[in-house]
Write a protein that holds these residues in place. Structure first.
Motif, PDB file in Angstrom:
ATOM      1  N   MET A 243      -5.323  -5.368  -7.762  1.00 19.70           N
ATOM      2  CA  MET A 243      -6.073  -4.369  -6.904  1.00 19.70           C
ATOM      3  C   MET A 243      -7.129  -3.637  -7.540  1.00 19.70           C
ATOM      4  SD  MET A 243      -5.694  -0.606  -6.612  1.00 19.70           S
ATOM      5  CE  MET A 243      -5.642   0.891  -5.697  1.00 19.70           C
ATOM      6  N   ARG A 244      -8.074  -3.578  -6.675  1.00 12.76           N
ATOM      7  CA  ARG A 244      -9.194  -2.762  -7.182  1.00 12.76           C
ATOM      8  C   ARG A 244      -9.701  -1.469  -6.129  1.00 12.76           C
ATOM      9  NH1 ARG A 244      -8.420  -7.291  -6.775  1.00 12.76           N
ATOM     10  NH2 ARG A 244      -9.971  -8.354  -8.137  1.00 12.76           N
ATOM     11  N   ASN A 245     -10.539  -0.604  -6.921  1.00 16.66           N
ATOM     12  CA  ASN A 245     -10.827   0.639  -6.005  1.00 16.66           C
ATOM     13  C   ASN A 245     -12.396   0.590  -5.591  1.00 16.66           C
ATOM     14  OD1 ASN A 245      -8.591   2.385  -6.084  1.00 16.66           O
ATOM     15  ND2 ASN A 245      -8.689   2.535  -8.298  1.00 16.66           N
ATOM     16  N   ILE A 246     -12.717   0.923  -4.383  1.00 15.09           N
ATOM     17  CA  ILE A 246     -14.239   1.197  -3.887  1.00 15.09           C
ATOM     18  C   ILE A 246     -14.123   2.542  -3.255  1.00 15.09           C
ATOM     19  CG2 ILE A 246     -14.378  -1.264  -3.592  1.00 15.09           C
ATOM     20  CD1 ILE A 246     -14.014  -0.751  -0.578  1.00 15.09           C
TER      21      ILE A 246
ATOM     22  N   MET B 250      -2.031  -0.292   0.210  1.00 14.69           N
ATOM     23  CA  MET B 250      -1.764  -1.042  -1.261  1.00 14.69           C
ATOM     24  C   MET B 250      -0.369  -0.911  -1.723  1.00 14.69           C
ATOM     25  SD  MET B 250      -4.905  -1.866  -1.980  1.00 14.69           S
ATOM     26  CE  MET B 250      -4.951  -1.957  -0.102  1.00 14.69           C
ATOM     27  N   VAL B 251       0.447  -0.679  -0.944  1.00 15.15           N
ATOM     28  CA  VAL B 251       1.872  -0.982  -1.237  1.00 15.15           C
ATOM     29  C   VAL B 251       2.520  -0.395  -2.462  1.00 15.15           C
ATOM     30  CG1 VAL B 251       2.135  -3.064   0.460  1.00 15.15           C
ATOM     31  CG2 VAL B 251       1.578  -3.640  -1.851  1.00 15.15           C
ATOM     32  N   GLY B 252       2.047   0.768  -2.674  1.00 12.50           N
ATOM     33  CA  GLY B 252       2.515   1.780  -3.729  1.00 12.50           C
ATOM     34  C   GLY B 252       1.685   1.739  -5.023  1.00 12.50           C
ATOM     35  N   ALA B 253       0.420   0.991  -5.114  1.00 11.99           N
ATOM     36  CA  ALA B 253      -0.471   1.259  -6.111  1.00 11.99           C
ATOM     37  C   ALA B 253      -1.320   2.545  -5.779  1.00 11.99           C
ATOM     38  CB  ALA B 253      -1.260   0.307  -6.351  1.00 11.99           C
ATOM     39  N   PRO B 254      -1.325   3.437  -6.673  1.00 12.08           N
ATOM     40  CA  PRO B 254      -2.196   4.615  -6.204  1.00 12.08           C
ATOM     41  C   PRO B 254      -3.465   4.597  -6.052  1.00 12.08           C
ATOM     42  CG  PRO B 254      -1.500   4.596  -8.653  1.00 12.08           C
ATOM     43  CD  PRO B 254      -0.886   3.316  -7.859  1.00 12.08           C
TER      44      PRO B 254
ATOM     45  N   GLY C  85     -10.772  10.059  -1.711  1.00 14.09           N
ATOM     46  CA  GLY C  85     -12.123   9.421  -1.578  1.00 14.09           C
ATOM     47  C   GLY C  85     -12.316   7.951  -1.977  1.00 14.09           C
ATOM     48  N   MET C  86     -11.281   7.302  -2.108  1.00 13.38           N
ATOM     49  CA  MET C  86     -11.518   5.748  -2.426  1.00 13.38           C
ATOM     50  C   MET C  86     -10.494   4.993  -1.629  1.00 13.38           C
ATOM     51  SD  MET C  86     -13.466   6.193  -5.300  1.00 13.38           S
ATOM     52  CE  MET C  86     -13.244   4.450  -6.117  1.00 13.38           C
ATOM     53  N   ALA C  87     -10.774   3.890  -1.639  1.00 11.79           N
ATOM     54  CA  ALA C  87     -10.007   2.919  -0.929  1.00 11.79           C
ATOM     55  C   ALA C  87      -9.712   1.683  -1.946  1.00 11.79           C
ATOM     56  CB  ALA C  87     -10.363   2.316   0.420  1.00 11.79           C
ATOM     57  N   GLY C  88      -8.578   1.055  -1.574  1.00  9.95           N
ATOM     58  CA  GLY C  88      -8.215  -0.036  -2.365  1.00  9.95           C
ATOM     59  C   GLY C  88      -8.347  -1.425  -1.580  1.00  9.95           C
ATOM     60  N   ILE C  89      -8.431  -2.430  -2.606  1.00  5.89           N
ATOM     61  CA  ILE C  89      -8.611  -3.798  -2.045  1.00  5.89           C
ATOM     62  C   ILE C  89      -7.230  -4.437  -2.747  1.00  5.89           C
ATOM     63  CG2 ILE C  89      -9.842  -5.890  -1.773  1.00  5.89           C
ATOM     64  CD1 ILE C  89     -12.499  -4.322  -2.132  1.00  5.89           C
TER      65      ILE C  89
END
Length: 323
Positions: free
Chosen positions: A240-243, A275-279, A283-287
């Motif tokens: 998982m990464r943040n954008i 993100m099924v549990g990943a914080p 202001g961010m979103a996960g991929i």
């Protein structure tokens, strides 16, 4: 006491030597140091190698180059602990910078994982990978095969074959090239139900480990990729990464072009629930992406011995072939 800058270079040289599976010479060490941002020529490398030899941290093998000794390995493990914790993410960022794949021409560098299998197991491994590549658990069905001495860039152990698979970190490089700030956050094990991600069962932060998180879970043999392929239920590896949240729509457009060109594997985009549990920070979103080495996890589950190094190097995608 030696100058701290010299000590830092000595540590980096030991890292390069320790990562080589065979004796490595000063010229190749200098080339790798250049890739890591160290402007150290061959002559300077030889000077530093003499220091390491005198300390008993490296051993010279004639014209073949040097290997690291047991004392050197211990010194490397003990040195610069905080720096080592940042090493994985730093290496990833270097490869992300080198990624320049164009989804329209299907040309350019992608980040790859390298996996080693015995020649006698190669055909069976490819059969498993072909099956796994159709199940939506990996990035791309394209691979590149390296046999012994077929490419100076990749060392292949005697009697073995190396298989390069597309790494999910390729997404990070391409999004960055599109002007989207992105940072790898977590790698881990995800529970799948009916082919949908349900929850992270375990995860490790990329910024808090000296070993790639995906490799840690591979070593644990904790996946059930074949079960997911057969029934839709089981466990796969994902990261998982943040954008920024403001970049979600643009990100979807970029990922759509990539998927159309044959590079996919995105499981979800959104907030912490997606993100099924990943914080995910405010202001961010996960991929959330299924990683490329799920293909090799399936090979191991089939009883075939394989050694995998995630996020290994970059290769020209146009030189890869479909399973």
């Amino acid at each position: 006491m030696t100058d701290p800058q010299i000590e830092r270079k000595l540590i980096e040289i030991m890292r390069v030597i320790s990562e080589s599976e065979k004796p490595i010479g000063a010229r190749n060490i200098a080339d790798e140091l250049q890739n890591r941002g160290y402007n150290l020529g061959e002559r300077a490398v030889r000077y530093h190698l003499r220091i390491l030899d005198e300390r008993g941290f490296t051993e010279k093998h004639g014209y073949n180059g040097r290997t690291i000794t047991a004392s050197g390995k211990k010194e490397l493990e003990d040195a610069l602990i905080g720096d080592r914790l940042d090493f994985v993410i730093t290496r990833i960022e270097e490869l992300i910078y080198k990624t320049d794949y164009d989804p329209f021409s299907k040309k350019g560098n992608v980040i790859v994982n390298l996996s080693t299998v015995d020649k006698d197991d190669f055909d069976n491994a490819i059969d498993v990978m072909k099956y796994a590549s159709t199940g939506g658990v990996s990035i791309s069905p394209y691979i590149k095969v390296f046999e012994e001495d077929s490419d100076s860039r990749v060392y292949v152990p005697p009697g073995c074959v190396n298989i390069a698979t597309v790494c999910s970190m390729t997404f990070d490089g391409l999004l960055l090239k599109s002007g989207i700030p992105i940072k790898p956050a977590y790698g881990g094990l995800i529970q799948m139900e009916h082919n949908d991600p349900v929850q992270f069962l375990d995860m490790i932060s990329y910024s808090g480990t000296s070993i790639d998180p995906v490799k840690i879970f591979l070593i644990r043999h904790s996946t059930s990729v074949l079960d997911v392929l057969d029934t839709g239920n089981g466990c796969i590896l994902a990261n998982m990464r943040n954008i920024p949240s403001s970049a979600v729509e643009k990100t979807r457009d970029v990922l759509k072009h990539l998927e159309d060109s044959g590079i996919g594997g995105v499981l979800n985009i959104g907030d912490s629930d997606a993100m099924v549990g990943a914080p995910v920070e405010e202001g961010m979103a996960g991929i959330l992406v299924a990683v490329g080495v799920n293909l090799l996890a399936a090979v191991e589950e089939a009883g075939i011995s394989v050694t995998t190094s995630p996020v290994s190097t970059v290769l020209e995608y146009g030189d890869m072939t479909k399973l």
